[in-house]
Design a protein around this motif. Structure first.
Motif, PDB file in Angstrom:
ATOM      1  N   ILE A  13       0.901  -1.120   0.071  1.00 30.24           N
ATOM      2  CA  ILE A  13       0.160   0.092   0.030  1.00 30.24           C
ATOM      3  C   ILE A  13       0.945   0.982   0.113  1.00 30.24           C
ATOM      4  N   CYS A  14       0.842   2.013  -0.971  1.00 36.85           N
ATOM      5  CA  CYS A  14       1.999   3.161  -1.398  1.00 36.85           C
ATOM      6  C   CYS A  14       1.254   4.478  -1.110  1.00 36.85           C
ATOM      7  N   ASP A  15       1.585   5.051   0.058  1.00 35.51           N
ATOM      8  CA  ASP A  15       1.351   6.443   0.451  1.00 35.51           C
ATOM      9  C   ASP A  15       0.157   6.821   0.239  1.00 35.51           C
ATOM     10  N   LEU A  16      -0.855   6.278   0.834  1.00 32.00           N
ATOM     11  CA  LEU A  16      -2.240   6.652   0.712  1.00 32.00           C
ATOM     12  C   LEU A  16      -2.435   7.375   2.165  1.00 32.00           C
ATOM     13  N   GLN A  17      -1.977   8.719   2.047  1.00 33.53           N
ATOM     14  CA  GLN A  17      -1.753   9.724   3.313  1.00 33.53           C
ATOM     15  C   GLN A  17      -2.889  10.713   3.119  1.00 33.53           C
ATOM     16  N   GLU A  18      -3.657  11.092   4.412  1.00 36.91           N
ATOM     17  CA  GLU A  18      -4.582  12.085   4.313  1.00 36.91           C
ATOM     18  C   GLU A  18      -4.420  13.241   3.771  1.00 36.91           C
ATOM     19  N   LYS A  19      -3.223  13.688   3.667  1.00 38.08           N
ATOM     20  CA  LYS A  19      -2.862  15.098   3.058  1.00 38.08           C
ATOM     21  C   LYS A  19      -3.031  14.964   1.539  1.00 38.08           C
ATOM     22  N   PHE A  20      -2.969  13.851   1.001  1.00 38.82           N
ATOM     23  CA  PHE A  20      -3.037  13.897  -0.486  1.00 38.82           C
ATOM     24  C   PHE A  20      -4.710  13.765  -0.956  1.00 38.82           C
ATOM     25  N   ARG A  21      -5.664  13.546  -0.301  1.00 45.38           N
ATOM     26  CA  ARG A  21      -6.769  13.417  -0.110  1.00 45.38           C
ATOM     27  C   ARG A  21      -7.705  14.481  -1.307  1.00 45.38           C
ATOM     28  N   PRO A  22      -7.106  15.851  -0.993  1.00 42.60           N
ATOM     29  CA  PRO A  22      -7.720  16.847  -2.004  1.00 42.60           C
ATOM     30  C   PRO A  22      -6.966  17.016  -3.339  1.00 42.60           C
ATOM     31  N   ALA A  23      -5.851  16.457  -3.521  1.00 45.03           N
ATOM     32  CA  ALA A  23      -5.161  16.506  -4.660  1.00 45.03           C
ATOM     33  C   ALA A  23      -5.128  15.542  -5.635  1.00 45.03           C
ATOM     34  N   ILE A  24      -5.575  14.303  -5.159  1.00 46.16           N
ATOM     35  CA  ILE A  24      -5.337  13.067  -6.086  1.00 46.16           C
ATOM     36  C   ILE A  24      -6.622  12.818  -6.584  1.00 46.16           C
ATOM     37  N   HIS A  25      -6.832  12.271  -7.790  1.00 48.75           N
ATOM     38  CA  HIS A  25      -7.816  12.104  -8.730  1.00 48.75           C
ATOM     39  C   HIS A  25      -8.667  10.768  -8.131  1.00 48.75           C
ATOM     40  N   GLU A  26     -10.031  10.917  -7.684  1.00 50.52           N
ATOM     41  CA  GLU A  26     -10.697  10.102  -7.081  1.00 50.52           C
ATOM     42  C   GLU A  26     -10.006   9.330  -6.008  1.00 50.52           C
ATOM     43  N   PHE A  27      -9.231  10.042  -4.919  1.00 47.99           N
ATOM     44  CA  PHE A  27      -8.905   9.219  -3.777  1.00 47.99           C
ATOM     45  C   PHE A  27      -9.607   8.380  -2.996  1.00 47.99           C
ATOM     46  N   ALA A  28     -10.730   8.982  -2.861  1.00 50.23           N
ATOM     47  CA  ALA A  28     -11.982   8.062  -1.890  1.00 50.23           C
ATOM     48  C   ALA A  28     -12.051   6.804  -2.702  1.00 50.23           C
ATOM     49  N   ARG A  29     -11.940   6.831  -3.957  1.00 52.96           N
ATOM     50  CA  ARG A  29     -12.051   5.329  -4.526  1.00 52.96           C
ATOM     51  C   ARG A  29     -11.113   4.456  -4.556  1.00 52.96           C
ATOM     52  N   VAL A  30      -9.854   4.957  -4.362  1.00 55.26           N
ATOM     53  CA  VAL A  30      -8.537   4.078  -4.347  1.00 55.26           C
ATOM     54  C   VAL A  30      -8.448   3.471  -2.837  1.00 55.26           C
ATOM     55  N   VAL A  31      -8.917   4.341  -1.878  1.00 57.65           N
ATOM     56  CA  VAL A  31      -9.282   3.826  -0.504  1.00 57.65           C
ATOM     57  C   VAL A  31     -10.228   2.986  -0.245  1.00 57.65           C
ATOM     58  N   SER A  32     -11.286   3.245  -0.979  1.00 56.43           N
ATOM     59  CA  SER A  32     -12.318   2.035  -0.885  1.00 56.43           C
ATOM     60  C   SER A  32     -12.115   0.709  -1.527  1.00 56.43           C
ATOM     61  N   THR A  33     -11.311   0.720  -2.661  1.00 58.06           N
ATOM     62  CA  THR A  33     -10.677  -0.387  -3.117  1.00 58.06           C
ATOM     63  C   THR A  33      -9.794  -0.999  -2.369  1.00 58.06           C
ATOM     64  N   THR A  34      -9.056  -0.244  -1.524  1.00 55.54           N
ATOM     65  CA  THR A  34      -7.910  -0.668  -0.758  1.00 55.54           C
ATOM     66  C   THR A  34      -8.484  -1.421   0.523  1.00 55.54           C
ATOM     67  N   GLN A  35      -9.573  -0.940   1.277  1.00 53.00           N
ATOM     68  CA  GLN A  35     -10.343  -1.378   2.043  1.00 53.00           C
ATOM     69  C   GLN A  35     -10.738  -2.956   1.738  1.00 53.00           C
ATOM     70  N   LYS A  36     -11.093  -3.029   0.669  1.00 58.80           N
ATOM     71  CA  LYS A  36     -11.946  -4.272   0.235  1.00 58.80           C
ATOM     72  C   LYS A  36     -10.660  -5.282   0.286  1.00 58.80           C
TER      73      LYS A  36
END
Length: 204
Positions: free
Chosen positions: A15-38
């Motif tokens: 799991i590479c660098d899924l940090q809170e401060k990247f949330r507003p900058a990364i395209h569809e960050f929440a989607r990446v987090v969702s799949t990672t949770q799965k």
């Protein structure tokens, strides 16, 4: 008849660098987090070791809390390492990874950014002889145009670019394994999210 065995014998989740401060900058960050949770839920069922990194944690913050990595009641990682290098394969993580054994592994990578840290980690793992799966519905970048360029390059370099669901079923290989019911439950739980994440991150 012999008991069924898994198709992928030695998987590991990076799991590479899924940090809170990247949330507003990364395209569809929440989607990446969702799949990672799965994938993290599946990793617990299949006993897949988890490795994670942060990029300059003192400036860019901790791994986003909903992943629950190394929290009191969360998922324990084999290594959760801060780095300044772009590749995840810094000495502390490599040391923990080698402790799994000398065999070549099937490494599945999620996180950010696709064209920088994910790319350099993948190239380093391929160079070491590991089989690398880059999960297309679990990687992203600030600029979405970077993503297909990076994934095309990684395919050409020998990585397997696939979806989270395809990886999970390849990991199992047989509906007769004892973990199948648990993984099928995770797939069902994330059915709607998986469809939405694919639509957002894997546009043709």
């Amino acid at each position: 008849m012999a008991a069924p065995t898994r198709r992928l014998i030695r998987p590991a989740l990076f799991i590479c660098d899924l940090q809170e401060k990247f949330r507003p900058a990364i395209h569809e960050f929440a989607r990446v987090v969702s799949t990672t949770q799965k994938l993290l839920k599946a990793a617990q069922i299949l006993d897949i070791p988890v490795f994670a990194t942060t990029q300059l944690r003192s400036k860019l913050g901790e791994t986003c809390p909903e992943l629950g990595l190394d929290a009191a009641n969360g998922i324990k990682t084999k290594a959760h390492v801060d780095k300044s290098a772009f590749s995840m394969l810094v000495p502390e993580l490599e040391k923990a990874f080698r402790e799994l054994g000398d065999e070549k592994r099937e490494v599945v990578i999620v996180g950010i950014e696709t064209h920088i840290c994910v790319t350099q980690t993948t190239l380093d793992l391929l160079k070491q002889g590991h089989k690398v799966y880059v999960i297309a519905d679990a990687v992203s970048s600030c600029n979405p145009q970077e993503i297909p360029i990076a994934l095309a390059r990684l395919r050409a370099e020998g990585a397997v670019v696939t979806s989270s669901e395809s990886f999970l079923y390849e990991c199992m290989g047989d509906a007769g394994i004892k973990e199948f019911k648990g993984i099928a439950g995770v797939v069902k739980e994330y059915n709607k999210a998986t469809r939405e994440n694919l639509e957002a991150l894997c546009k043709m």
